[in-house]
Structure formats: structure tokens, C-alpha cells
Design an enzyme around this catalytic site. Structure first.
Site, PDB file in Angstrom:
ATOM      1  N   LYS A  13       0.835  -1.217   0.000  1.00 14.12           N
ATOM      2  CA  LYS A  13       0.000   0.000   0.000  1.00 14.12           C
ATOM      3  C   LYS A  13       0.864   1.259   0.000  1.00 14.12           C
ATOM      4  CE  LYS A  13      -1.998  -1.088   3.925  1.00 14.12           C
ATOM      5  NZ  LYS A  13      -1.275  -2.316   4.270  1.00 14.12           N
ATOM      6  N   ARG A  88      -9.473   0.729   8.851  1.00 15.49           N
ATOM      7  CA  ARG A  88      -8.932  -0.596   9.101  1.00 15.49           C
ATOM      8  C   ARG A  88      -9.936  -1.458   9.858  1.00 15.49           C
ATOM      9  NH1 ARG A  88      -3.411   0.317   9.078  1.00 15.49           N
ATOM     10  NH2 ARG A  88      -2.089  -1.468   9.509  1.00 15.49           N
ATOM     11  N   ARG A 123      11.941  -5.528   4.429  1.00 15.96           N
ATOM     12  CA  ARG A 123      11.595  -4.103   4.281  1.00 15.96           C
ATOM     13  C   ARG A 123      12.549  -3.225   5.096  1.00 15.96           C
ATOM     14  NH1 ARG A 123       5.682  -1.877   5.408  1.00 15.96           N
ATOM     15  NH2 ARG A 123       5.925  -2.965   7.388  1.00 15.96           N
ATOM     16  N   ARG A 156      11.551  -1.777  10.752  1.00 19.85           N
ATOM     17  CA  ARG A 156      10.487  -1.500  11.717  1.00 19.85           C
ATOM     18  C   ARG A 156      10.410  -2.590  12.780  1.00 19.85           C
ATOM     19  NH1 ARG A 156       5.187   0.172   8.303  1.00 19.85           N
ATOM     20  NH2 ARG A 156       4.234  -1.164   9.871  1.00 19.85           N
ATOM     21  N   ARG A 167      -0.138  -9.511  13.152  1.00 20.56           N
ATOM     22  CA  ARG A 167      -0.772  -8.429  12.359  1.00 20.56           C
ATOM     23  C   ARG A 167      -1.642  -9.021  11.251  1.00 20.56           C
ATOM     24  NH1 ARG A 167       4.330  -5.331  10.501  1.00 20.56           N
ATOM     25  NH2 ARG A 167       2.875  -4.037   9.305  1.00 20.56           N
TER      26      ARG A 167
HETATM   27  P1  AP5 Z   1       4.827  -1.636   1.864  1.00 20.90           P
HETATM   28  O1  AP5 Z   1       4.456  -0.778   0.698  1.00 20.90           O
HETATM   29  O2  AP5 Z   1       5.647  -1.018   2.961  1.00 20.90           O
HETATM   30  O3  AP5 Z   1       3.531  -2.353   2.450  1.00 20.90           O
HETATM   31  P2  AP5 Z   1       2.271  -1.763   3.210  1.00 20.90           P
HETATM   32  O4  AP5 Z   1       1.087  -2.442   2.629  1.00 20.90           O
HETATM   33  O5  AP5 Z   1       2.285  -0.270   3.221  1.00 20.90           O
HETATM   34  O6  AP5 Z   1       2.584  -2.376   4.653  1.00 20.90           O
HETATM   35  P3  AP5 Z   1       2.546  -1.789   6.117  1.00 20.90           P
HETATM   36  O7  AP5 Z   1       3.249  -2.832   6.970  1.00 20.90           O
HETATM   37  O8  AP5 Z   1       3.104  -0.404   6.190  1.00 20.90           O
HETATM   38  O9  AP5 Z   1       1.094  -1.789   6.401  1.00 20.90           O
HETATM   39  P4  AP5 Z   1       0.435  -1.890   7.726  1.00 20.90           P
HETATM   40  O10 AP5 Z   1      -0.911  -1.647   7.231  1.00 20.90           O
HETATM   41  O11 AP5 Z   1       0.590  -3.099   8.536  1.00 20.90           O
HETATM   42  O12 AP5 Z   1       1.242  -0.833   8.629  1.00 20.90           O
HETATM   43  P5  AP5 Z   1       0.903   0.661   9.045  1.00 20.90           P
HETATM   44  O13 AP5 Z   1       2.151   1.438   8.997  1.00 20.90           O
HETATM   45  O14 AP5 Z   1      -0.296   1.151   8.307  1.00 20.90           O
HETATM   46  O15 AP5 Z   1       5.590  -2.925   1.284  1.00 20.90           O
HETATM   47  C1  AP5 Z   1       6.134  -3.905   2.141  1.00 20.90           C
HETATM   48  C2  AP5 Z   1       7.505  -4.369   1.627  1.00 20.90           C
HETATM   49  O16 AP5 Z   1       7.314  -5.087   0.418  1.00 20.90           O
HETATM   50  C3  AP5 Z   1       8.473  -3.220   1.295  1.00 20.90           C
HETATM   51  O17 AP5 Z   1       9.772  -3.591   1.641  1.00 20.90           O
HETATM   52  C4  AP5 Z   1       8.343  -3.050  -0.226  1.00 20.90           C
HETATM   53  O18 AP5 Z   1       9.536  -2.556  -0.816  1.00 20.90           O
HETATM   54  C5  AP5 Z   1       8.041  -4.486  -0.656  1.00 20.90           C
HETATM   55  N1  AP5 Z   1       7.174  -4.572  -1.825  1.00 20.90           N
HETATM   56  C6  AP5 Z   1       6.099  -3.788  -2.128  1.00 20.90           C
HETATM   57  N2  AP5 Z   1       5.526  -4.205  -3.283  1.00 20.90           N
HETATM   58  C7  AP5 Z   1       6.250  -5.306  -3.688  1.00 20.90           C
HETATM   59  C8  AP5 Z   1       6.161  -6.183  -4.817  1.00 20.90           C
HETATM   60  N3  AP5 Z   1       5.219  -6.045  -5.759  1.00 20.90           N
HETATM   61  N4  AP5 Z   1       7.066  -7.192  -4.901  1.00 20.90           N
HETATM   62  C9  AP5 Z   1       8.042  -7.355  -3.950  1.00 20.90           C
HETATM   63  N5  AP5 Z   1       8.178  -6.538  -2.883  1.00 20.90           N
HETATM   64  C10 AP5 Z   1       7.294  -5.522  -2.756  1.00 20.90           C
HETATM   65  O19 AP5 Z   1       0.422   0.450  10.570  1.00 20.90           O
HETATM   66  C11 AP5 Z   1       1.333   0.113  11.598  1.00 20.90           C
HETATM   67  C12 AP5 Z   1       0.585   0.005  12.918  1.00 20.90           C
HETATM   68  O20 AP5 Z   1      -0.058   1.262  13.246  1.00 20.90           O
HETATM   69  C13 AP5 Z   1      -0.568  -1.016  12.954  1.00 20.90           C
HETATM   70  O21 AP5 Z   1      -0.104  -2.321  13.219  1.00 20.90           O
HETATM   71  C14 AP5 Z   1      -1.431  -0.439  14.093  1.00 20.90           C
HETATM   72  O22 AP5 Z   1      -0.871  -0.725  15.357  1.00 20.90           O
HETATM   73  C15 AP5 Z   1      -1.321   1.053  13.868  1.00 20.90           C
HETATM   74  N6  AP5 Z   1      -2.379   1.578  12.973  1.00 20.90           N
HETATM   75  C16 AP5 Z   1      -2.177   2.201  11.772  1.00 20.90           C
HETATM   76  N7  AP5 Z   1      -3.354   2.552  11.224  1.00 20.90           N
HETATM   77  C17 AP5 Z   1      -4.316   2.127  12.082  1.00 20.90           C
HETATM   78  C18 AP5 Z   1      -5.728   2.180  12.047  1.00 20.90           C
HETATM   79  N8  AP5 Z   1      -6.386   2.736  11.009  1.00 20.90           N
HETATM   80  N9  AP5 Z   1      -6.427   1.654  13.086  1.00 20.90           N
HETATM   81  C19 AP5 Z   1      -5.777   1.094  14.142  1.00 20.90           C
HETATM   82  N10 AP5 Z   1      -4.430   1.015  14.236  1.00 20.90           N
HETATM   83  C20 AP5 Z   1      -3.703   1.529  13.212  1.00 20.90           C
END
Ligand code: AP5
Length: 217
Positions: A13, A88, A123, A156, A167
Site C-alpha cells: 500500500k 482498518r 523491508r 520496523r 498483524r
Molecule cells: P509496503 O508498501 O511497505 O507495504 P504496506 O502495505 O504499506 O505495509 P505496512 O506494513 O506499512 O502496512 P500496515 O498496514 O501493517 O502498517 P501501518 O504502517 O499502516 O511494502 C512492504 C515491503 O514489500 C516493502 O519492503 C516493499 O519494498 C516491498 N514490496 C512492495 N511491493 C512489492 C512487490 N510487488 N514485490 C516485492 N516486494 C514488494 O500500521 C502500523 C501500525 O499502526 C498497525 O499495526 C497499528 O498498530 C497502527 N495503525 C495504523 N493505522 C491504524 C488504524 N487505522 N487503526 C488502528 N491502528 C492503526
């Protein structure tokens, strides 16, 4: 243009959001990045959410909804925004709907769980900007350094395998129901609902980017 990115942790994402926001000149609103900045700054919010984030849990809906409501009032959102990591849960989606905030597109990036676990272990991120890399699939020009600033990249805390699996479970229990929520809404009231776009998130970053952008026209 108002867009929601939906998908499991590590689906890509944030990576694809970087391309989309550049194309449409809209801000990327990542709840994860906002919360990590609060933790780093040791603000009251940061102290409240630090433990739950480190262990892969979800922050409470009330906190997140208030954060988003405040953020989308900012002047840079007047021509649209991309929500990365919000909503989410169903209550978060309902809060957006109740406020009458119309969304143009929901973009789902679909990736299976085992691919996610292997992706997240590789990552690396630049903390200051949120720029995302992968040691194998999307490496920086210089190992361990951000392309633009040359600063060190970090892993991270919640990208350890055990935490990633937790997760993923939370994603399937609480976030995946949003797929049905938005698909049903689009089928029942296509004139009000956001358009639903689903892409397979396995393949080169460029091919996934092109698929998404072609559907957002
Ligand atoms: P990346 O693009 O970083 O993936 P992402 O989908 O953004 O993953 P996140 O881990 O950031 O999502 P998340 O939703 O768990 O975390 P968030 O920060 O929102 O890609 C991942 C890796 O793959 C990278 O290394 C990239 O280079 C690689 N990649 C990408 N595309 C690829 C491809 N096609 N092929 C190969 N490799 C590829 O949330 C963190 C925490 O915050 C949560 O756990 C929670 O505690 C809290 N939080 C955040 N939002 C909320 C909410 N709305 N409600 C409650 N808690 C929340």
C-alpha cells in the site's frame, strides 16, 4: 481525487501510494507513519500507542478517527488525499461515511500471507520521509542508505516474523471484512459508493503501479 488503499500489512500500500500521490498531486495520509512519528516524538499520543504498535495490535478506533478528522481538514487536502492504513475496521469506515466524506476509489492490493511474511522481513524504511525499500525487490542505490538524503535506513520493530503473523491475523479478523463492505456498497448503490479496484499485488512494482493507474483514470 480521494482514494483509500486497502490490503494486508506488507501488501504494498505504502509503496504504490508513493506513485499514486505523485500522479494526482495529493497528500499521502498514512496513519502508521503519523503514529510512528508520535512515538518517536514521545508525545502523549505516542506514549499511548507505543506498546500496542510494537506488538502488532490495532490502536483504538476513537484515537484513529480523531487523528484522521483533524488531518483531512488541513489545506493540503482540499483537492483530495490518499488514505493509507485507514479505515482498518468497519467502525472506522462508518465514521468516514457518517461525516459525508465521499471517496472516489477504494484500491485493494491482494497478496497472500506467506509472501507477506517474506516481504516484511526485507523491508527497510527511511524514518524521516517514510520512503520504503526492500533489500531484494526494491533496494536503495547505496546499501542501507536513503536515496535522497543518504541517511540510514531502519527495520520496523513490528516487522519481526512473530509480530507480522499477529498483524496478519488481526487483518483477516478486522480489516478484511472491509473488502465485502465496499464491494457490497458498490453493488447496491453505485452512484454513491466509491469505485472498487482490485489488483494482484505480486509482480514488479512498475506493473502493479501501471495496473492501478490505468484503473484510476
Ligand atoms: P509496503 O508498501 O511497505 O507495504 P504496506 O502495505 O504499506 O505495509 P505496512 O506494513 O506499512 O502496512 P500496515 O498496514 O501493517 O502498517 P501501518 O504502517 O499502516 O511494502 C512492504 C515491503 O514489500 C516493502 O519492503 C516493499 O519494498 C516491498 N514490496 C512492495 N511491493 C512489492 C512487490 N510487488 N514485490 C516485492 N516486494 C514488494 O500500521 C502500523 C501500525 O499502526 C498497525 O499495526 C497499528 O498498530 C497502527 N495503525 C495504523 N493505522 C491504524 C488504524 N487505522 N487503526 C488502528 N491502528 C492503526
Amino acid at each position: 481525487m480521494r482514494i483509500i488503499m486497502l490490503g494486508a500489512p506488507g501488501a504494498g500500500k505504502g509503496t504504490q501510494a508513493q506513485f499514486i500521490t505523485e500522479r494526482f498531486d495529493i497528500p499521502q495520509i498514512s496513519t502508521g507513519d503519523m503514529l510512528r512519528a508520535a512515538v518517536k516524538a514521545e508525545s502523549d499520543l505516542g506514549k499511548q500507542v507505543k506498546e500496542v504498535m510494537a506488538t502488532g495490535g490495532l490502536v483504538s478506533d476513537d484515537i484513529i478517527i480523531a487523528l484522521i478528522e483533524e488531518r483531512i481538514q488541513q489545506p493540503d487536502c482540499k483537492n483530495g488525499f490518499l488514505l493509507d492504513g485507514f479505515p482498518r475496521t468497519i467502525p472506522q469506515a462508518e465514521a468516514l461515511k457518517d461525516q459525508g466524506i465521499a471517496i472516489d476509489f477504494v484500491v485493494e492490493i491482494a497478496v497472500d500471507d506467506e509472501e507477506i511474511v517474506s516481504r516484511l522481513s526485507g523491508r527497510r524504511v527511511h524514518e524521516g520521509s517514510g520512503r520504503i525499500y526492500h533489500v531484494k525487490y526494491d533496494p536503495p542505490k547505496v546499501e542501507g542508505k536513503d536515496d535522497e538524503t543518504g541517511e540510514a535506513l531502519v527495520q520496523r520493530e513490528d516487522d519481526k516474523e512473530e509480530t507480522v503473523r499477529k498483524r496478519l491475523k488481526i487483518y483477516h479478523d478486522q480489516t478484511a471484512p472491509l473488502v465485502g463492505y465496499y464491494q457490497d456498497w458498490a453493488a447496491e448503490a453505485p452512484e454513491d459508493a466509491p469505485k472498487y479496484v482490485r489488483v494482484e499485488g505480486v509482480g514488479s512494482l512498475d506493473s502493479i503501479r501501471d495496473q492501478i493507474l490505468s484503473k484510476l483514470q
